[in-house]
Design an enzyme around this catalytic site. Structure first.
Site, PDB file in Angstrom:
ATOM      1  N   CYS A 110      43.183  39.563  52.107  1.00  0.00           N
ATOM      2  CA  CYS A 110      42.410  40.608  52.808  1.00  0.00           C
ATOM      3  C   CYS A 110      42.259  40.340  54.301  1.00  0.00           C
ATOM      4  O   CYS A 110      41.872  41.244  55.048  1.00  0.00           O
ATOM      5  CB  CYS A 110      41.036  40.756  52.168  1.00  0.00           C
ATOM      6  SG  CYS A 110      41.134  41.274  50.455  1.00  0.00           S
ATOM      7  N   HIS A 257      36.642  44.571  57.187  1.00  0.00           N
ATOM      8  CA  HIS A 257      37.446  44.717  55.970  1.00  0.00           C
ATOM      9  C   HIS A 257      36.592  45.339  54.865  1.00  0.00           C
ATOM     10  O   HIS A 257      35.449  44.948  54.647  1.00  0.00           O
ATOM     11  CB  HIS A 257      37.975  43.349  55.524  1.00  0.00           C
ATOM     12  CG  HIS A 257      38.559  43.400  54.153  1.00  0.00           C
ATOM     13  ND1 HIS A 257      39.652  44.163  53.863  1.00  0.00           N
ATOM     14  CD2 HIS A 257      38.167  42.837  52.980  1.00  0.00           C
ATOM     15  CE1 HIS A 257      39.925  44.054  52.574  1.00  0.00           C
ATOM     16  NE2 HIS A 257      39.039  43.265  52.023  1.00  0.00           N
ATOM     17  N   ASN A 287      39.433  48.656  47.938  1.00  0.00           N
ATOM     18  CA  ASN A 287      39.858  47.502  48.732  1.00  0.00           C
ATOM     19  C   ASN A 287      41.386  47.465  48.760  1.00  0.00           C
ATOM     20  O   ASN A 287      42.015  47.188  47.741  1.00  0.00           O
ATOM     21  CB  ASN A 287      39.294  46.219  48.115  1.00  0.00           C
ATOM     22  CG  ASN A 287      39.713  44.964  48.870  1.00  0.00           C
ATOM     23  OD1 ASN A 287      40.537  45.020  49.783  1.00  0.00           O
ATOM     24  ND2 ASN A 287      39.160  43.830  48.496  1.00  0.00           N
TER      25      ASN A 287
HETATM   26  N1  COA Z   1      30.930  48.231  35.061  1.00  0.00           N
HETATM   27  C1  COA Z   1      29.771  47.950  34.460  1.00  0.00           C
HETATM   28  N2  COA Z   1      29.251  46.720  34.426  1.00  0.00           N
HETATM   29  C2  COA Z   1      29.929  45.743  35.053  1.00  0.00           C
HETATM   30  C3  COA Z   1      31.150  45.971  35.707  1.00  0.00           C
HETATM   31  C4  COA Z   1      31.651  47.270  35.694  1.00  0.00           C
HETATM   32  N3  COA Z   1      32.809  47.608  36.288  1.00  0.00           N
HETATM   33  N4  COA Z   1      31.595  44.807  36.231  1.00  0.00           N
HETATM   34  C5  COA Z   1      30.676  43.880  35.930  1.00  0.00           C
HETATM   35  N5  COA Z   1      29.664  44.438  35.203  1.00  0.00           N
HETATM   36  C6  COA Z   1      28.455  43.804  34.699  1.00  0.00           C
HETATM   37  C7  COA Z   1      28.619  42.319  34.499  1.00  0.00           C
HETATM   38  O1  COA Z   1      29.208  42.065  33.226  1.00  0.00           O
HETATM   39  C8  COA Z   1      27.204  41.840  34.596  1.00  0.00           C
HETATM   40  O2  COA Z   1      26.552  42.075  33.382  1.00  0.00           O
HETATM   41  P1  COA Z   1      25.455  41.022  32.818  1.00  0.00           P
HETATM   42  O3  COA Z   1      24.384  41.002  33.864  1.00  0.00           O
HETATM   43  O4  COA Z   1      25.071  41.639  31.526  1.00  0.00           O
HETATM   44  O5  COA Z   1      26.202  39.724  32.710  1.00  0.00           O
HETATM   45  C9  COA Z   1      26.587  42.772  35.643  1.00  0.00           C
HETATM   46  O6  COA Z   1      27.443  43.921  35.681  1.00  0.00           O
HETATM   47  C10 COA Z   1      26.490  42.150  37.012  1.00  0.00           C
HETATM   48  O7  COA Z   1      27.746  41.559  37.339  1.00  0.00           O
HETATM   49  P2  COA Z   1      28.010  40.793  38.691  1.00  0.00           P
HETATM   50  O8  COA Z   1      29.427  40.310  38.697  1.00  0.00           O
HETATM   51  O9  COA Z   1      26.939  39.781  38.887  1.00  0.00           O
HETATM   52  O10 COA Z   1      27.795  42.004  39.699  1.00  0.00           O
HETATM   53  P3  COA Z   1      27.746  42.013  41.270  1.00  0.00           P
HETATM   54  O11 COA Z   1      26.572  42.735  41.728  1.00  0.00           O
HETATM   55  O12 COA Z   1      28.002  40.646  41.844  1.00  0.00           O
HETATM   56  O13 COA Z   1      29.003  42.908  41.650  1.00  0.00           O
HETATM   57  C11 COA Z   1      31.239  42.632  42.486  1.00  0.00           C
HETATM   58  C12 COA Z   1      30.309  42.497  41.277  1.00  0.00           C
HETATM   59  C13 COA Z   1      32.614  42.149  42.079  1.00  0.00           C
HETATM   60  C14 COA Z   1      31.303  44.108  42.860  1.00  0.00           C
HETATM   61  C15 COA Z   1      30.675  41.817  43.679  1.00  0.00           C
HETATM   62  O14 COA Z   1      30.352  40.522  43.242  1.00  0.00           O
HETATM   63  C16 COA Z   1      31.642  41.724  44.806  1.00  0.00           C
HETATM   64  O15 COA Z   1      31.936  42.707  45.475  1.00  0.00           O
HETATM   65  N6  COA Z   1      32.141  40.506  45.120  1.00  0.00           N
HETATM   66  C17 COA Z   1      33.091  40.305  46.175  1.00  0.00           C
HETATM   67  C18 COA Z   1      34.418  40.787  45.713  1.00  0.00           C
HETATM   68  C19 COA Z   1      35.432  40.720  46.805  1.00  0.00           C
HETATM   69  O16 COA Z   1      35.112  40.777  47.945  1.00  0.00           O
HETATM   70  N7  COA Z   1      36.708  40.646  46.389  1.00  0.00           N
HETATM   71  C20 COA Z   1      37.800  40.680  47.267  1.00  0.00           C
HETATM   72  C21 COA Z   1      37.826  39.548  48.208  1.00  0.00           C
HETATM   73  S1  COA Z   1      38.116  40.095  49.799  1.00  0.00           S
END
Ligand code: COA
Length: 339
Positions: A110, A257, A287
């Site tokens: 990214c 980004h 993304n």
């Molecule tokens: N739909 C519904 N529920 C979902 C889900 C989806 N698509 N994806 C995850 N969940 C659930 C999880 O299972 C978890 O459930 P639990 O609490 O029962 O265990 C809950 O939602 C929270 O998950 P979590 O991973 O802690 O959520 P989050 O708020 O951290 O959001 C991301 C997840 C991936 C959106 C976030 O962490 C993020 O954006 N991270 C950076 C990613 C990134 O930048 N990637 C590219 C690098 S440049």
């Protein structure tokens, strides 16, 4: 001497996948995806369309925007190349009719667009090239497990391209200074384990058997990645501003980004950047890794929000880990909408 922006173009593959479309096959909802990430839809490749095809389309638009067809080097930033070998850039150069110019790919996930801008500026500074076509292009959805609800909603495909020429540091469009950095100790936070030499040399030599299917797909640890993204992008953006002798008040547009709208907003808040000067288009494209920043610039410029003379701060963060930032004053460019 400086590398000066003289053309900008973008391309999105025609297929659009909405959050509702995804929730038909995945245990997820539009509500979860849009509130946690800001994404409402993404464009994806189908029917054999590949990164190189997107790069050619975006490259042609950038050449048209620049009104220029003589190019000395083509660089493609991608983490989803058409194949392991060779690089896609020579083929892109040939398909664009640019002849036997210097051409290579670079991989920095990214942060690929900011790393690529610095690389292209280096080609110009070393006098290897007077003009460079630099393209960020990705068909990364092909590397994401469609059955994984934590990764599959996040990514989209597309390409964005710029033409850079040799110029003077005081000119509108002159890039820099740059801040670039990495932390390889956190490589595991976002990785695709299979397909490379480590997997191929395992178990006594080249072999393609017994590789678990999930190893061919992206593995992501969202939470720690989120924290690193906010921390690293903020620090890098701040460093680039200081190097340029700018403050946040000098910046008309913060173009970060687009990995998650909450990351972009959190970085803006840390920098004390007002919301109305913080650019966002993740709702429409997801993304798109190395294509993210040029597609966002293309949207801003085509909408008329980004005007000549505007001061722009670019900042990116991605797998590696890697990050980078730079600044420029927006030049007078003719840019077509990608939508
Ligand atoms: N739909 C519904 N529920 C979902 C889900 C989806 N698509 N994806 C995850 N969940 C659930 C999880 O299972 C978890 O459930 P639990 O609490 O029962 O265990 C809950 O939602 C929270 O998950 P979590 O991973 O802690 O959520 P989050 O708020 O951290 O959001 C991301 C997840 C991936 C959106 C976030 O962490 C993020 O954006 N991270 C950076 C990613 C990134 O930048 N990637 C590219 C690098 S440049």
């Amino acid at each position: 001497m400086a590398a000066v922006l003289m053309g900008l173009g973008g391309y999105l593959p025609p297929k659009v996948v909405s959050n509702e479309d995804l929730s038909a096959t995945l245990d997820t909802t539009d509500e979860w995806i849009s509130t946690r990430t800001g994404i409402r839809q993404r464009h994806t490749v189908i029917d054999g369309l590949a990164t190189g095809d997107l790069a050619v389309e975006a490259g042609a638009k950038a050449l048209k925007s620049a009104g220029h067809s003589v190019i000395d080097a083509v660089v493609v930033a991608t983490t989803s190349p058409d194949r392991l070998c060779p690089a896609v850039a020579p083929e892109v150069a040939e398909r664009l009719g640019l002849g036997t110019v210097a051409a290579f790919d670079l991989t920095s996930a990214c942060s690929g667009f900011v790393y690529g801008l610095a690389t292209a500026a280096g080609l110009i500074a070393s006098e290897a090239a007077d003009t460079v076509l630099f393209i960020g292009a990705e068909a990364f959805t092909t590397l994401v497990n469609p059955a994984d609800r934590t990764t599959s909603p996040i990514f989209g495909d597309g390409a964005g391209a710029v033409v850079l020429r040799r110029g003077e540091p005081e000119e509108p469009g002159a890039l820099g200074p740059f801040d670039l950095g990495s932390d390889g100790s956190r490589a595991d936070l976002l990785a695709i384990p299979a397909g490379g030499s480590r997997q191929r040399s395992a178990n006594g030599g080249p072999g393609h058997d017994a590789v678990p299917t999930e190893d061919w797909y992206l593995r992501m640890m969202g939470r720690p990645l989120y924290q690193q993204a906010v921390e690293r992008m903020t620090r890098s953006a701040d460093t680039a501003l200081k190097k340029a002798g700018w403050t946040v008040d000098d910046v008309d547009w913060f173009v970060g980004h687009q990995a998650n709208v909450r990351i972009v907003r959190a970085v803006a808040e840390e920098l004390a950047m007002p919301e109305e000067r913080t650019a966002v288009n993740i709702d429409r494209v997801g993304n798109t890794l190395a294509a993210s920043i040029p597609l966002l610039l293309n949207d801003l410029a085509a909408d008329g929000a980004l005007r000549p003379g505007a001061r722009v701060l670019l900042s990116a963060f991605g797998a590696g880990l890697s990050w980078g930032s730079t600044v420029l004053e927006w030049p007078d460019l003719s840019v077509e909408s990608v939508h």
